[in-house]
Design a protein around this motif. Structure first.
Motif, PDB file in Angstrom:
ATOM      1  N   THR A 227       0.838  -1.188   0.000  1.00  0.00           N
ATOM      2  CA  THR A 227       0.000   0.000   0.000  1.00  0.00           C
ATOM      3  C   THR A 227       0.876   1.241   0.000  1.00  0.00           C
ATOM      4  N   GLY A 228       0.408   2.306  -0.631  1.00  0.00           N
ATOM      5  CA  GLY A 228       1.208   3.529  -0.726  1.00  0.00           C
ATOM      6  C   GLY A 228       2.239   3.437  -1.838  1.00  0.00           C
ATOM      7  N   THR A 229       3.085   4.453  -1.915  1.00  0.00           N
ATOM      8  CA  THR A 229       4.089   4.544  -2.975  1.00  0.00           C
ATOM      9  C   THR A 229       5.473   4.268  -2.418  1.00  0.00           C
ATOM     10  N   LEU A 230       6.162   3.296  -3.015  1.00  0.00           N
ATOM     11  CA  LEU A 230       7.526   2.966  -2.605  1.00  0.00           C
ATOM     12  C   LEU A 230       8.515   3.762  -3.449  1.00  0.00           C
ATOM     13  N   ALA A 231       9.543   4.297  -2.798  1.00  0.00           N
ATOM     14  CA  ALA A 231      10.504   5.163  -3.499  1.00  0.00           C
ATOM     15  C   ALA A 231      11.431   4.366  -4.414  1.00  0.00           C
ATOM     16  N   GLN A 232      11.824   3.170  -3.988  1.00  0.00           N
ATOM     17  CA  GLN A 232      12.831   2.395  -4.716  1.00  0.00           C
ATOM     18  C   GLN A 232      12.258   1.276  -5.576  1.00  0.00           C
ATOM     19  N   TYR A 233      10.967   1.020  -5.457  1.00  0.00           N
ATOM     20  CA  TYR A 233      10.365  -0.088  -6.195  1.00  0.00           C
ATOM     21  C   TYR A 233       9.057   0.354  -6.850  1.00  0.00           C
ATOM     22  N   SER A 234       8.858  -0.052  -8.092  1.00  0.00           N
ATOM     23  CA  SER A 234       7.533   0.077  -8.677  1.00  0.00           C
ATOM     24  C   SER A 234       6.675  -1.020  -8.054  1.00  0.00           C
ATOM     25  N   ARG A 235       5.366  -0.935  -8.202  1.00  0.00           N
ATOM     26  CA  ARG A 235       4.495  -1.962  -7.645  1.00  0.00           C
ATOM     27  C   ARG A 235       4.816  -3.343  -8.249  1.00  0.00           C
ATOM     28  N   ARG A 255      -7.603 -11.161   8.054  1.00  0.00           N
ATOM     29  CA  ARG A 255      -6.937 -11.903   9.125  1.00  0.00           C
ATOM     30  C   ARG A 255      -5.923 -12.907   8.577  1.00  0.00           C
ATOM     31  N   LYS A 256      -6.029 -13.204   7.275  1.00  0.00           N
ATOM     32  CA  LYS A 256      -5.087 -14.125   6.654  1.00  0.00           C
ATOM     33  C   LYS A 256      -3.816 -13.420   6.168  1.00  0.00           C
ATOM     34  N   THR A 257      -3.793 -12.088   6.249  1.00  0.00           N
ATOM     35  CA  THR A 257      -2.623 -11.322   5.810  1.00  0.00           C
ATOM     36  C   THR A 257      -1.487 -11.470   6.824  1.00  0.00           C
ATOM     37  N   ASP A 258      -0.292 -11.706   6.327  1.00  0.00           N
ATOM     38  CA  ASP A 258       0.866 -11.855   7.218  1.00  0.00           C
ATOM     39  C   ASP A 258       1.665 -10.566   7.356  1.00  0.00           C
ATOM     40  N   LEU A 259       1.639  -9.726   6.314  1.00  0.00           N
ATOM     41  CA  LEU A 259       2.490  -8.551   6.327  1.00  0.00           C
ATOM     42  C   LEU A 259       1.911  -7.460   5.442  1.00  0.00           C
ATOM     43  N   VAL A 260       2.003  -6.215   5.896  1.00  0.00           N
ATOM     44  CA  VAL A 260       1.633  -5.063   5.079  1.00  0.00           C
ATOM     45  C   VAL A 260       2.870  -4.195   4.905  1.00  0.00           C
ATOM     46  N   VAL A 261       3.211  -3.903   3.650  1.00  0.00           N
ATOM     47  CA  VAL A 261       4.335  -3.016   3.343  1.00  0.00           C
ATOM     48  C   VAL A 261       3.746  -1.651   3.022  1.00  0.00           C
ATOM     49  N   ALA A 262       4.064  -0.654   3.853  1.00  0.00           N
ATOM     50  CA  ALA A 262       3.460   0.670   3.719  1.00  0.00           C
ATOM     51  C   ALA A 262       4.465   1.668   3.166  1.00  0.00           C
ATOM     52  N   GLY A 263       4.173   2.195   1.994  1.00  0.00           N
ATOM     53  CA  GLY A 263       4.993   3.243   1.408  1.00  0.00           C
ATOM     54  C   GLY A 263       4.434   4.608   1.745  1.00  0.00           C
ATOM     55  N   GLY A 264       4.845   5.618   0.993  1.00  0.00           N
ATOM     56  CA  GLY A 264       4.342   6.964   1.218  1.00  0.00           C
ATOM     57  C   GLY A 264       2.872   7.075   0.888  1.00  0.00           C
ATOM     58  N   ASP A 265       2.168   7.927   1.627  1.00  0.00           N
ATOM     59  CA  ASP A 265       0.736   8.152   1.421  1.00  0.00           C
ATOM     60  C   ASP A 265      -0.065   6.864   1.531  1.00  0.00           C
ATOM     61  N   GLU A 283       9.304   0.956   3.955  1.00  0.00           N
ATOM     62  CA  GLU A 283      10.130   0.500   2.843  1.00  0.00           C
ATOM     63  C   GLU A 283      11.489  -0.012   3.314  1.00  0.00           C
ATOM     64  N   ASP A 284      12.060   0.633   4.337  1.00  0.00           N
ATOM     65  CA  ASP A 284      13.343   0.156   4.862  1.00  0.00           C
ATOM     66  C   ASP A 284      13.198  -1.247   5.433  1.00  0.00           C
ATOM     67  N   PHE A 286      11.013  -3.420   4.553  1.00  0.00           N
ATOM     68  CA  PHE A 286      10.786  -4.318   3.421  1.00  0.00           C
ATOM     69  C   PHE A 286      12.121  -4.725   2.794  1.00  0.00           C
ATOM     70  N   ARG A 287      13.018  -3.776   2.634  1.00  0.00           N
ATOM     71  CA  ARG A 287      14.332  -4.077   2.055  1.00  0.00           C
ATOM     72  C   ARG A 287      15.102  -5.066   2.926  1.00  0.00           C
ATOM     73  N   GLU A 288      14.964  -4.920   4.242  1.00  0.00           N
ATOM     74  CA  GLU A 288      15.646  -5.842   5.157  1.00  0.00           C
ATOM     75  C   GLU A 288      15.115  -7.262   4.985  1.00  0.00           C
ATOM     76  N   LEU A 289      13.808  -7.374   4.780  1.00  0.00           N
ATOM     77  CA  LEU A 289      13.192  -8.687   4.594  1.00  0.00           C
ATOM     78  C   LEU A 289      13.660  -9.359   3.315  1.00  0.00           C
ATOM     79  N   LEU A 290      14.031  -8.552   2.331  1.00  0.00           N
ATOM     80  CA  LEU A 290      14.441  -9.099   1.050  1.00  0.00           C
ATOM     81  C   LEU A 290      15.887  -9.575   1.037  1.00  0.00           C
ATOM     82  N   LYS A 291      16.653  -9.201   2.063  1.00  0.00           N
ATOM     83  CA  LYS A 291      18.070  -9.578   2.098  1.00  0.00           C
ATOM     84  C   LYS A 291      18.236 -11.078   2.346  1.00  0.00           C
TER      85      LYS A 291
END
Length: 291
Positions: A227-235, A255-265, A283-284, A286-291
């Motif tokens: 949700t929102g706009t990520l600076a380093q990634y397109s959707r 309730r089945k959602t495990d994670l929400v990644v919140a960008g700007g706005d 977003e930061d 999220f990047r850590e999760l991708l490592k």
């Protein structure tokens, strides 16, 4: 264009007609009326050169968000004059006809020089290789969203295999129940749809297969909402990163959602996630999760 927001009542039209006659006097008048198909006009909104929203006019009062649909389209820039020439000359009557165009046909059209013909043919050629998930989603099958399109692409691997799938085959796909399976099967069984898909394949359209989902990874088996706009990634890029690590992207929080990644706005999805106790990361994070 008239729509529900500015359509006239009968009395209003009669008043309009009276004004027109006062303006033109006794000169004979004739009105030409054509039906307007709402939803064909699309408004596009870009931020920093990136498409962030596309919406139709809907019924003139409430539009429809078609951003995801638009992102499936590989743009072939024809322009109004070129489109008109191609259709009026009979060169393009169906989507598949676009892929049968030749250099000689194009240079024979008005205002078509060597370079413009070659550029158009190159753009058309490049559009033949779209991800299978995008092609399936763009077919507009009722009840088939982006996540289901990905699952179908992974299960069947090609349009031919999907077209020939039985209801039982379709039900074996993740998140495809009896009703959705029937919708897909009936849609693809329509003679017009089968003919259109067959023509596209015969014309050289060859969708790229979907990579298999990761069996293990930092997000394996997780349902993630963006949700929102990520600076380093397109959707699309963010979705690809999640799916590469075995996760699944959903469009709504539950309730089945495990994670929400919140960008700007970020909007109401963050609030709902907090209410349900769903983990939210920026977003930061999220990047850590991708490592």
């Amino acid at each position: 264009m008239m729509s529900l927001a500015n359509a006239m009542t009968e009395d209003e039209f009669l008043e309009f007609d009276a004004r027109v006659h006062r303006l033109f006097g006794d000169e004979p008048l004739r009105y030409v009326v054509e039906p307007k198909l709402d939803g064909l006009a699309v408004t596009l909104r870009y931020e920093n050169g990136r498409l962030v929203q596309g919406a139709t006019r809907g019924d003139g009062l409430t539009g429809e968000d078609v951003t995801a649909n638009l992102r499936t389209i590989k743009m072939v820039r024809l322009g109004v004059e070129t489109s008109t020439q191609l259709t009026e000359t009979g060169l393009v009557k169906t989507p598949a006809d676009l892929y049968r165009l030749t250099y000689d046909q194009l240079v024979g059209l008005d205002r078509f020089a060597d370079l413009s013909a070659r550029n158009l043919l190159a753009a058309i050629e490049a559009s033949k290789r779209r991800p299978l998930r995008h092609v399936i989603y763009a077919l507009g099958i009722r009840m088939v969203g982006e996540a289901t399109a990905v699952a179908l692409a992974r299960r069947f691997g090609s349009l031919e295999a999907l077209t020939n799938a039985s209801v039982e085959d379709l039900q074996s796909v993740r998140d495809v129940g009896p009703e959705v399976a029937r919708q897909i099967h009936d849609f693809l069984a329509l003679p017009g749809q089968r003919e259109m898909i067959g023509q596209l394949l015969a014309a050289g359209v060859s969708p790229e297969p979907e990579a298999a989902a990761a069996a293990a990874g930092s997000l394996a088996g997780k349902t993630v909402v963006l949700t929102g706009t990520l600076a380093q990634y397109s959707r699309e890029a963010a979705k690809a990163e999640i799916e590469r690590r075995g996760g699944r992207v959903s469009g709504s929080v539950s309730r089945k959602t495990d994670l929400v990644v919140a960008g700007g706005d970020a909007g109401s999805k963050v609030k709902k996630a907090q209410e349900l106790g769903v983990r939210v990361v920026d977003e930061d994070g999220f990047r850590e999760l991708l490592k």
